[in-house]
Design a protein around this motif. Structure first.
Motif, PDB file in Angstrom:
ATOM      1  N   ALA A 132       0.571  -1.155   0.203  1.00 12.55           N
ATOM      2  CA  ALA A 132       0.056  -0.373   0.001  1.00 12.55           C
ATOM      3  C   ALA A 132       1.055   1.244   0.051  1.00 12.55           C
ATOM      4  O   ALA A 132       0.341   2.212   0.417  1.00 12.55           O
ATOM      5  CB  ALA A 132      -0.375  -0.104   1.779  1.00 12.55           C
ATOM      6  N   GLY A 133       1.660   1.177  -0.484  1.00 19.85           N
ATOM      7  CA  GLY A 133       3.421   2.097  -0.397  1.00 19.85           C
ATOM      8  C   GLY A 133       3.508   2.580   1.178  1.00 19.85           C
ATOM      9  O   GLY A 133       3.829   3.708   1.185  1.00 19.85           O
ATOM     10  N   GLU A 134       3.220   1.991   1.556  1.00 22.08           N
ATOM     11  CA  GLU A 134       3.957   2.196   3.573  1.00 22.08           C
ATOM     12  C   GLU A 134       5.325   1.743   3.617  1.00 22.08           C
ATOM     13  O   GLU A 134       5.550   1.138   2.909  1.00 22.08           O
ATOM     14  CB  GLU A 134       2.791   1.501   4.380  1.00 22.08           C
ATOM     15  N   THR A 135       6.515   3.161   3.775  1.00 18.26           N
ATOM     16  CA  THR A 135       7.300   2.539   4.375  1.00 18.26           C
ATOM     17  C   THR A 135       7.615   4.035   5.293  1.00 18.26           C
ATOM     18  O   THR A 135       7.141   5.392   5.280  1.00 18.26           O
ATOM     19  CB  THR A 135       8.244   2.902   2.952  1.00 18.26           C
ATOM     20  N   GLY A 136       9.150   3.540   6.063  1.00 19.58           N
ATOM     21  CA  GLY A 136       9.434   4.912   6.528  1.00 19.58           C
ATOM     22  C   GLY A 136       8.371   4.897   8.254  1.00 19.58           C
ATOM     23  O   GLY A 136       7.698   4.619   8.652  1.00 19.58           O
ATOM     24  N   THR A 137       7.683   7.433   7.836  1.00 21.35           N
ATOM     25  CA  THR A 137       7.118   6.967   8.479  1.00 21.35           C
ATOM     26  C   THR A 137       5.912   6.615   7.980  1.00 21.35           C
ATOM     27  O   THR A 137       4.845   6.867   9.194  1.00 21.35           O
ATOM     28  CB  THR A 137       7.437   8.755   8.538  1.00 21.35           C
ATOM     29  N   LYS A 138       5.681   6.342   7.188  1.00 24.52           N
ATOM     30  CA  LYS A 138       3.540   6.177   6.605  1.00 24.52           C
ATOM     31  C   LYS A 138       4.508   4.491   7.110  1.00 24.52           C
ATOM     32  O   LYS A 138       4.129   3.550   6.701  1.00 24.52           O
ATOM     33  CB  LYS A 138       4.084   6.253   4.955  1.00 24.52           C
ATOM     34  N   ALA A 139       3.900   4.837   8.480  1.00 24.66           N
ATOM     35  CA  ALA A 139       3.778   3.142   9.005  1.00 24.66           C
ATOM     36  C   ALA A 139       1.806   3.351   9.898  1.00 24.66           C
ATOM     37  O   ALA A 139       1.748   4.510  10.263  1.00 24.66           O
ATOM     38  CB  ALA A 139       5.214   3.595   9.698  1.00 24.66           C
ATOM     39  N   SER A 140       1.526   2.211  10.232  1.00 23.50           N
ATOM     40  CA  SER A 140       0.956   2.203  11.171  1.00 23.50           C
ATOM     41  C   SER A 140       1.621   1.655  12.923  1.00 23.50           C
ATOM     42  O   SER A 140       2.110   1.431  12.396  1.00 23.50           O
ATOM     43  CB  SER A 140      -0.394   0.851  11.169  1.00 23.50           C
ATOM     44  N   ILE A 141       0.863   2.442  13.878  1.00 23.40           N
ATOM     45  CA  ILE A 141       2.151   2.709  15.106  1.00 23.40           C
ATOM     46  C   ILE A 141       0.984   2.643  16.611  1.00 23.40           C
ATOM     47  O   ILE A 141      -0.181   2.238  16.041  1.00 23.40           O
ATOM     48  CB  ILE A 141       2.829   4.283  15.325  1.00 23.40           C
ATOM     49  N   THR A 142       1.449   2.265  17.478  1.00 21.74           N
ATOM     50  CA  THR A 142       0.601   2.144  18.481  1.00 21.74           C
ATOM     51  C   THR A 142       2.143   2.816  18.945  1.00 21.74           C
ATOM     52  O   THR A 142       2.840   3.453  18.975  1.00 21.74           O
ATOM     53  CB  THR A 142       1.176   0.587  19.716  1.00 21.74           C
ATOM     54  N   SER A 143       0.939   3.384  20.642  1.00 19.08           N
ATOM     55  CA  SER A 143       2.083   4.787  21.981  1.00 19.08           C
ATOM     56  C   SER A 143       2.598   2.880  22.187  1.00 19.08           C
ATOM     57  O   SER A 143       2.657   2.248  21.952  1.00 19.08           O
ATOM     58  CB  SER A 143       1.236   5.428  23.035  1.00 19.08           C
TER      59      SER A 143
END
Lengths: 233, 492
Positions: B438-449
Motif C-alpha cells: 500500500a506504499g507504506e515505508t518510513g514514517t508512513k507506518a501504522s504505530i502504537t503508543s
C-alpha cells in the motif's frame, strides 16, 4: 333509405379508421429506403492491453480494452448509426449481449426500449454493472450457474456496461427511441432499413469518439450510401 | 352552486393531502430541510462540501472519499430496485451510527430532531431521486446459524465466487482487489469479512444479509438477491461470514509473555501457538511526522509471546492483502513490522519518545522485514542504526491475506544497545507495521503508543508445594511459642 345511408356511412368510417390504423406501417414498408452508412476514422486504433491474474482459462493471459477499433478501409467498428429524430415502434427481436472470453459480445448492442438478455457463456462470476442516468443503474452478480439474466432498459440513452471482477470488460447498450439504427461491422458499415423516404439526418455515435451527423436524401425502395467521417476528440 | 362545487373540491383536496401526508406522519420524524441546512453547514460541510458534492476542504485527505450527496447514490440502503434510494431510516441510521472503517463519525451527539432535519436536507440535495418512495428489500425467511448452514454458506461463497474480491478466507485479498473502483473512479478495497466491526453498514445478521441481497451502491459489490441458487442461501452466506471472525477485536491493555520450560517452535503455523491467547493490539496511522499515514492499511496486530530460560519469542499475526515485493518504481516496499523497547530498562516511569525515541533516549527495535529478522537502535525515525552480530531469527508464513511470523532473540542482550529481558518484570513495548504493497515505508507506518509487556514467570508445581510447607512451619512455630509461653508461666 335512412338505414342504407347509415350503413354506408358506418362502413365508410370503418374503412377510413382501418386505413388510418394500417396506413403508417404500410407506408413505411413500401415507402422506405435503405441507408448504408459507412463510418470512417482517419486515426490509429486505441487498444490497451493488460495482464490477466485470474480466470486465465476463460479470459486468456492478456486482456484487451478496445477503445477505438479500426477495420479494413479505415472503417470505424462498433459505432451506432441512426436516423436522428425519427419515430417508430419497437423492434420485435429481443436484444442480447453475451459475456464470452471475459469480453462483451457484441461490444455494442443497439436496441429499442425493452428487455435485453444478458448471457454468461464463460461459466464464471461476472457482475453486470451499468452506468446510466435515465435508466436505474444496475449492479447484479451473475455467478456461473446463472446462464441468462433479463434486464429492462426503458429510456433511450447510451449505457456503459462493466464488470468489476474483470475490470477490463467494457460494453455499451444503445437504447434508441426508434427502430432506425445499425451498428457498424468489421469494415465500418451499418445498414439501416425501412427508413422513411425524404430528407433525413444520420447520426453516428461512438463511445470514445463522440457524435457526428450527416444529412441524406432517402429514396423509397433504393439504397442510399452515405459516408460519415469521425474525428479524434 | 358554484360555491358548492368549490367547497367540494376543497374538501377533496384536504382529504387527498391528509391521505398523502399520513405515510410520512407514520415515520413520525419528518425533518425540516431548512433547519437541517444550518446544521449541515456547521457539522458536515467540512468533508462533504458546502454544495454537498463531497468536495469539502478535508476530502482530499480522506479515504474512502466523502459521499457526494447530489448524486443521490448511497452505499448503505435497505431498498429494492429500481433506484435503490435509501429510506429516511437508512440515512438516519448512518448519521447516528457513522460508518465504521471510514472517517464518518457517529453523530449521536446531535439531538434526534436535528438528525431528522439533516435527513430532510440530504434528500433535498438530490430531490429528483427521492421523488420515488423507496420500497424495502424483501429478505427470505431467516435461517438460524448451525453447522449445516455454515457449511452451505461456504459452498455458496465458493460457487458465487465471493473470493474473487474478498479472498478465500474473506481477508480482502482476492485477485480482483487491485482493479476495484467505485462509480467515481476511486479505488475501493473489498471488505475484510473476518473483521466485521469495520463493516460500513453495520454487522448485525440483518445488515449483512441486506448487503448481500441488495449490494453496496456505487461500489463493485453487486446485488445477489437473484443470484444465489435458493433464496435462503443469503442467510447461509450470512452465517458463514459471521463464522469468519470474532464480533469484536477485544483490544488488550497489557502484553503478556508467558514463561515456559522447554523448546519454543519456530513454525508460525505450529499448533503450539493456537493454545496461547493472543494480545490484540490496535494500530493507528502515524500522523505526526511527514510523510503521514492518514489511511493505514494495518489496524490490528495479534501478539503472542513466550520465553524460556534462554530466549524470548514473539508470534505476530496481521492481515495484509498482498505479500509485496519491493519495487521503488511502482512505489511498492517490503512489508515490515517492528517491536520497540527502550534500549535500557530502567526503574520508574520514564520512557523514550514513543515514536522510535529521540536524540536523548534511544529505543531498541526487534525488526522483521520481508521475512528477515534484524535488530536496530533508533533515536527517531530518521536515525535508525542496524545492529549487527545479533542472534535474532524469524520464520514467516503468508497465507490468504495474512502474515504469521515467529521472531526470536536470546533473553540476554549483547552490548549496551540491546536490553536484557528479566522474568517477572514490566517493560515498555510499542509496535510498528508497514504494508509495503500500500506504499507504506518510513514514517508512513501504522504505530502504537507505549504498552507494558509483562514476563510472567513460568507456572511450576512449586506453588502447590511451598505454601503448604510455609503453613506447616508456621503451625509448628506457633505450637512451639505457645508451649514455651506455657512453660514460662508455669515457672512463675
Amino acid at each position: 333509405m335512412n338505414r342504407k345511408a347509415l350503413t354506408a356511412f358506418v362502413t365508410a368510417a370503418a374503412v377510413a379508421v382501418a386505413g388510418w390504423l394500417i396506413a403508417p406501417q404500410f407506408a413505411t414498408a413500401q415507402g422506405g429506403g435503405t441507408v448504408e452508412v459507412e463510418v470512417k476514422f482517419n486515426g490509429a486504433p486505441q487498444v490497451e492491453t493488460l495482464k490477466v491474474n485470474k480466470d486465465t482459462e476463460q479470459c486468456g493471459k492478456e486482456a484487451k480494452i478496445e477503445k477505438v477499433v479500426v477495420g479494413g478501409n479505415k472503417g470505424l467498428v462498433n459505432a451506432v448509426a441512426s436516423v436522428a429524430g425519427a419515430k417508430g415502434a419497437a423492434t420485435a427481436k429481443k436484444a442480447s449481449i453475451d459475456q464470452k472470453g471475459c469480453a462483451f459480445h457484441p461490444n455494442v448492442v443497439a436496441m429499442t426500449p425493452g428487455e435485453i438478455d444478458i448471457l454468461n457463456s464463460d461459466g464464471i462470476l461476472h457482475n453486470i454493472h451499468t452506468y446510466s442516468t435515465a435508466n436505474p443503474s444496475i449492479n447484479k452478480a451473475q455467478p456461473k450457474f446463472k446462464k441468462t439474466m433479463t434486464e429492462k432498459f426503458e429510456k433511450p440513452e447510451f449505457i456503459k456496461i462493466t464488470c468489476d471482477v474483470h475490470s477490463w470488460m467494457l460494453g455499451w447498450v444503445a437504447v434508441m427511441p426508434h427502430p432506425f439504427f445499425g451498428v457498424t461491422d468489421g469494415s465500418g458499415v451499418a445498414k439501416i432499413e425501412n427508413v422513411p423516404a425524404g430528407k433525413q439526418t444520420i447520426e453516428v455515435w461512438h463511445a470514445t469518439l463522440g457524435k457526428a451527423t450527416k444529412d441524406v436524401d432517402v429514396k423509397a425502395g433504393a439504397t442510399t450510401k452515405v459516408t460519415v467521417e469521425m474525428v479524434k476528440k | 352552486m358554484g360555491n358548492g362545487a368549490l367547497s367540494a373540491r376543497w374538501l377533496a383536496a384536504v382529504a387527498f393531502s391528509v391521505f398523502v401526508a399520513l405515510p410520512s406522519l407514520a415515520v413520525a420524524q419528518s425533518g425540516d430541510a431548512g433547519v437541517g441546512k444550518v446544521i449541515y453547514e456547521r457539522k458536515c460541510a467540512l468533508c462533504h462540501g458546502v454544495k454537498g458534492d463531497g468536495k469539502g476542504p478535508a476530502a482530499e485527505l480522506l479515504e474512502p472519499k466523502p459521499r457526494d450527496f447530489t448524486s443521490g447514490l448511497y452505499k448503505i440502503h435497505t431498498s429494492a430496485p429500481p433506484g435503490k434510494i435509501p429510506s429516511d431510516q437508512d440515512l438516519f441510521r448512518i448519521i447516528t451510527a457513522g460508518m465504521p472503517g471510514t472517517s464518518m463519525p457517529p453523530w449521536e451527539v446531535l439531538p434526534e430532531k436535528d438528525r431528522w432535519n439533516l435527513v430532510a436536507y440530504l434528500k433535498s440535495l438530490a430531490a429528483d431521486k427521492f421523488k420515488q418512495a423507496p420500497k424495502k428489500i424483501e429478505l427470505p425467511k431467516e435461517v438460524a446459524s448451525s453447522e449445516a448452514s455454515i457449511k452451505r454458506g461456504k459452498e455458496m461463497f465458493e460457487a458465487i465466487e465471493c473470493h474473487k474480491c474478498h479472498g478465500t478466507a474473506g481477508r480482502a485479498d482476492g485477485p480482483s482487489r487491485p482493479e476495484l473502483k467505485d462509480d467515481w473512479g476511486q479505488p475501493v478495497p473489498p471488505a475484510n469479512l473476518a473483521k466485521r466491526w469495520t463493516f460500513r453498514g453495520g454487522a448485525s445478521r440483518t445488515d449483512i444479509a441486506t448487503r448481500i441481497a441488495g449490494g453496496v451502491l456505487g461500489t463493485p459489490m453487486p446485488a445477489f438477491a437473484d443470484s444465489v441458487e435458493k433464496p435462503e442461501d443469503i442467510w447461509h452466506l450470512t452465517n458463514y461470514i459471521l463464522s469468519l471472525g470474532p464480533e469484536k477485536p477485544n483490544y488488550s491493555t497489557l502484553v503478556t509473555v508467558n514463561g515456559v520450560t522447554g523448546a519454543i517452535p519456530d513454525d508460525p503455523n505450529a499448533e503450539y501457538w493456537t493454545k496461547i491467547a493472543p494480545n490484540n493490539i490496535p494500530l493507528m496511522g502515524q500522523v505526526i511526522l511527514d510523510p503521514r499515514n492518514f489511511n493505514p492499511s494495518i489496524d490490528l496486530l495479534l501478539v503472542r509471546g513466550v520465553y524460556n530460560d534462554k530466549e524470548i519469542a514473539f508470534h505476530l499475526t496481521w492481515d495484509d492483502p498482498t505479500q509485496s515485493v519491493a519495487d521503488a518504481a511502482k512505489k511498492l516496499f517490503a512489508d515490515a513490522v517492528s517491536i520497540q523497547f527502550p534500549s535500557k530498562f530502567t526503574a520508574g516511569n520514564e520512557r523514550p519518545y514513543f515514536l522510535m525515541g529521540d536524540s536523548s533516549d534511544a529505543v531498541y527495535l526487534l525488526r522483521w522485514e520481508a521475512g528477515k529478522a534484524g535488530e536496530a537502535s533508533a533515536n527517531g525515525p530518521a536515525k535508525i542504526k542496524a545492529l549487527d552480530g545479533g542472534e535474532t531469527t524469524a520464520k514467516t508464513a503468508y497465507q490468504n491475506g495474512q502474515y504469521r511470523i515467529v521472531i526470536k532473540r536470546p533473553l540476554a542482550g549483547k552490548g549496551d544497545e540491546r536490553p536484557t529481558f528479566q522474568p517477572s518484570t514490566f517493560v515498555p513495548v510499542a509496535f510498528q507495521a508497514w504494508d509495503g504493497g500500500a506504499g507504506e515505508t518510513g514514517t508512513k507506518a501504522s504505530i502504537t503508543s507505549w504498552y507494558y509487556l509483562r514476563l510472567e514467570p513460568p507456572q511450576s508445581n512449586r506453588r502447590f508445594v511451598i505454601p503448604p510447607i510455609v503453613a506447616l512451619l508456621t503451625l509448628v512455630a506457633m505450637v512451639l511459642i505457645v508451649r514455651a509461653a506455657g512453660r514460662t508461666r508455669g515457672r512463675s
